[in-house]
Design a protein around this motif. Structure first.
Motif, PDB file in Angstrom:
ATOM      1  N   LEU A   1       0.801  -1.483  -0.037  1.00  0.00           N
ATOM      2  CA  LEU A   1       0.010  -0.183   0.165  1.00  0.00           C
ATOM      3  C   LEU A   1       1.051   1.076   0.141  1.00  0.00           C
ATOM      4  O   LEU A   1       0.636   2.258  -0.604  1.00  0.00           O
ATOM      5  N   LEU A   2       1.684   1.109   1.281  1.00  0.00           N
ATOM      6  CA  LEU A   2       3.243   2.364   1.360  1.00  0.00           C
ATOM      7  C   LEU A   2       3.504   2.387  -0.692  1.00  0.00           C
ATOM      8  O   LEU A   2       3.485   3.522  -0.910  1.00  0.00           O
ATOM      9  N   MET A   3       3.621   1.822  -1.049  1.00  0.00           N
ATOM     10  CA  MET A   3       4.121   1.275  -3.181  1.00  0.00           C
ATOM     11  C   MET A   3       3.491   2.141  -3.311  1.00  0.00           C
ATOM     12  O   MET A   3       4.092   3.177  -3.922  1.00  0.00           O
ATOM     13  N   GLY A   4       2.585   1.487  -3.665  1.00  0.00           N
ATOM     14  CA  GLY A   4       1.334   2.028  -4.556  1.00  0.00           C
ATOM     15  C   GLY A   4       1.278   3.984  -3.955  1.00  0.00           C
ATOM     16  O   GLY A   4       1.454   4.463  -5.296  1.00  0.00           O
ATOM     17  N   SER A   5       1.189   4.022  -3.257  1.00  0.00           N
ATOM     18  CA  SER A   5       0.851   5.607  -2.606  1.00  0.00           C
ATOM     19  C   SER A   5       1.912   6.111  -2.863  1.00  0.00           C
ATOM     20  O   SER A   5       1.966   7.635  -3.393  1.00  0.00           O
TER      21      SER A   5
ATOM     22  N   MET B   1      -0.411   2.152  -9.917  1.00  0.00           N
ATOM     23  CA  MET B   1      -0.203   2.736  -8.864  1.00  0.00           C
ATOM     24  C   MET B   1      -1.389   1.145  -8.207  1.00  0.00           C
ATOM     25  O   MET B   1      -1.300  -0.048  -7.732  1.00  0.00           O
ATOM     26  N   ILE B   2      -2.622   0.656  -9.158  1.00  0.00           N
ATOM     27  CA  ILE B   2      -2.795  -0.949  -9.033  1.00  0.00           C
ATOM     28  C   ILE B   2      -2.340  -1.863  -9.482  1.00  0.00           C
ATOM     29  O   ILE B   2      -2.278  -3.299  -7.886  1.00  0.00           O
ATOM     30  N   ALA B   3      -1.712  -1.708 -10.563  1.00  0.00           N
ATOM     31  CA  ALA B   3      -0.649  -3.314 -11.079  1.00  0.00           C
ATOM     32  C   ALA B   3       0.657  -3.401  -9.599  1.00  0.00           C
ATOM     33  O   ALA B   3       0.616  -4.824  -8.960  1.00  0.00           O
ATOM     34  N   ALA B   4       0.650  -1.954  -9.202  1.00  0.00           N
ATOM     35  CA  ALA B   4       1.775  -2.189  -8.543  1.00  0.00           C
ATOM     36  C   ALA B   4       1.595  -2.979  -6.767  1.00  0.00           C
ATOM     37  O   ALA B   4       2.067  -3.848  -5.983  1.00  0.00           O
ATOM     38  N   THR B   5      -0.136  -3.094  -6.467  1.00  0.00           N
ATOM     39  CA  THR B   5       0.108  -2.187  -5.230  1.00  0.00           C
ATOM     40  C   THR B   5      -0.594  -3.943  -5.234  1.00  0.00           C
ATOM     41  O   THR B   5      -0.170  -4.695  -3.585  1.00  0.00           O
TER      42      THR B   5
ATOM     43  N   LYS C   1      -4.432 -10.648 -12.078  1.00  0.00           N
ATOM     44  CA  LYS C   1      -3.610 -12.157 -11.525  1.00  0.00           C
ATOM     45  C   LYS C   1      -4.965 -11.842 -13.251  1.00  0.00           C
ATOM     46  O   LYS C   1      -3.742 -12.499 -14.596  1.00  0.00           O
ATOM     47  N   THR C   2      -6.253 -11.454 -13.305  1.00  0.00           N
ATOM     48  CA  THR C   2      -6.620 -11.023 -14.652  1.00  0.00           C
ATOM     49  C   THR C   2      -6.892  -9.666 -15.169  1.00  0.00           C
ATOM     50  O   THR C   2      -7.477  -8.599 -14.117  1.00  0.00           O
ATOM     51  N   VAL C   3      -7.301  -9.743 -16.769  1.00  0.00           N
ATOM     52  CA  VAL C   3      -7.858  -8.620 -16.397  1.00  0.00           C
ATOM     53  C   VAL C   3      -9.286  -7.649 -15.694  1.00  0.00           C
ATOM     54  O   VAL C   3      -9.098  -6.511 -15.820  1.00  0.00           O
ATOM     55  N   ARG C   4     -10.412  -8.344 -16.129  1.00  0.00           N
ATOM     56  CA  ARG C   4     -11.243  -8.036 -15.000  1.00  0.00           C
ATOM     57  C   ARG C   4     -11.257  -8.301 -13.119  1.00  0.00           C
ATOM     58  O   ARG C   4     -11.901  -7.136 -13.271  1.00  0.00           O
ATOM     59  N   ALA C   5     -10.181  -8.604 -13.503  1.00  0.00           N
ATOM     60  CA  ALA C   5      -9.679  -8.156 -10.943  1.00  0.00           C
ATOM     61  C   ALA C   5      -9.241  -6.753 -11.233  1.00  0.00           C
ATOM     62  O   ALA C   5      -9.453  -6.018 -11.110  1.00  0.00           O
ATOM     63  N   PHE C   6      -8.485  -6.611 -12.554  1.00  0.00           N
ATOM     64  CA  PHE C   6      -7.737  -5.058 -12.837  1.00  0.00           C
ATOM     65  C   PHE C   6      -8.743  -4.502 -12.895  1.00  0.00           C
ATOM     66  O   PHE C   6      -8.849  -3.049 -12.312  1.00  0.00           O
ATOM     67  N   LEU C   7      -9.959  -4.494 -14.006  1.00  0.00           N
ATOM     68  CA  LEU C   7     -11.150  -3.532 -13.943  1.00  0.00           C
ATOM     69  C   LEU C   7     -11.813  -3.209 -12.857  1.00  0.00           C
ATOM     70  O   LEU C   7     -12.836  -2.003 -12.599  1.00  0.00           O
ATOM     71  N   LYS C   8     -12.599  -4.481 -12.206  1.00  0.00           N
ATOM     72  CA  LYS C   8     -12.861  -3.634 -10.972  1.00  0.00           C
ATOM     73  C   LYS C   8     -11.862  -3.255  -9.634  1.00  0.00           C
ATOM     74  O   LYS C   8     -12.712  -2.613  -9.037  1.00  0.00           O
ATOM     75  N   LEU C   9     -10.493  -3.662  -9.927  1.00  0.00           N
ATOM     76  CA  LEU C   9     -10.343  -3.100  -8.530  1.00  0.00           C
ATOM     77  C   LEU C   9      -9.988  -1.464  -9.370  1.00  0.00           C
ATOM     78  O   LEU C   9     -10.046  -0.154  -8.074  1.00  0.00           O
ATOM     79  N   THR C  10     -10.244  -1.256 -10.467  1.00  0.00           N
ATOM     80  CA  THR C  10      -9.614  -0.201 -11.194  1.00  0.00           C
ATOM     81  C   THR C  10     -11.283   0.922 -11.093  1.00  0.00           C
ATOM     82  O   THR C  10     -11.533   2.132 -10.510  1.00  0.00           O
ATOM     83  N   VAL C  11     -11.738   0.298 -10.929  1.00  0.00           N
ATOM     84  CA  VAL C  11     -14.196   1.072 -10.763  1.00  0.00           C
ATOM     85  C   VAL C  11     -13.783   1.053  -9.203  1.00  0.00           C
ATOM     86  O   VAL C  11     -14.439   2.770  -9.326  1.00  0.00           O
ATOM     87  N   CYS C  12     -13.439   0.026  -8.150  1.00  0.00           N
ATOM     88  CA  CYS C  12     -13.596   0.494  -6.985  1.00  0.00           C
ATOM     89  C   CYS C  12     -12.444   2.224  -6.316  1.00  0.00           C
ATOM     90  O   CYS C  12     -12.568   2.920  -5.804  1.00  0.00           O
ATOM     91  N   PHE C  13     -11.380   2.031  -7.593  1.00  0.00           N
ATOM     92  CA  PHE C  13     -10.254   2.879  -6.621  1.00  0.00           C
ATOM     93  C   PHE C  13     -10.864   4.118  -6.935  1.00  0.00           C
ATOM     94  O   PHE C  13     -10.771   5.178  -6.029  1.00  0.00           O
TER      95      PHE C  13
END
Length: 112
Positions: A37-41, A72-76, A80-92
């Motif tokens: 979390l600190l790395m991403g921030s 930031m999302i990728a580093a934090t 593993k999947t594009v779907r997980a990345f997109l979900k995290l991005t929307v939430c972020f």
């Protein structure tokens, strides 16, 4: 142009980015290590500091912020999947907009 204190800018960005990433991780029940979390921030904070010296145009600023959030999302979270990345991005972005809206409401409520 207003004075900008670098230490305050760094501290505020680290704290806010950390909170946004932390809330995103809690929403998805991901046990993300505090150092991740600190790395991403830290990545987000480095961008905020760099923007002080790099002139930007609207299109470049928007593209830079989109790339920044993806890094930031990728580093934090290392999704593993594009779907997980997109979900995290929307939430972020949802958490980010909620924080921005709350800050704007506080500014409006306390200004005279």
């Amino acid at each position: 142009m207003p004075e900008i204190y670098l230490d305050v800018l760094i501290f505020e960005n680290l704290v806010m980015n950390y909170l946004i990433l932390y809330i995103t991780s809690r929403f998805f029940k991901r046990n993300t290590k505090p150092w991740k979390l600190l790395m991403g921030s830290g990545i987000g904070t480095a961008y905020a500091v760099a923007v002080l010296w790099i002139p930007q145009h609207n299109a470049a600023a928007i593209a830079g912020k989109l790339i920044l959030s993806a890094v930031m999302i990728a580093a934090t979270f290392y999704p593993k999947t594009v779907r997980a990345f997109l979900k995290l991005t929307v939430c972020f972005y949802t958490v980010t907009f909620l924080f921005a809206g709350a800050a704007f409401a506080v500014i409006l409520a306390t200004s005279s």
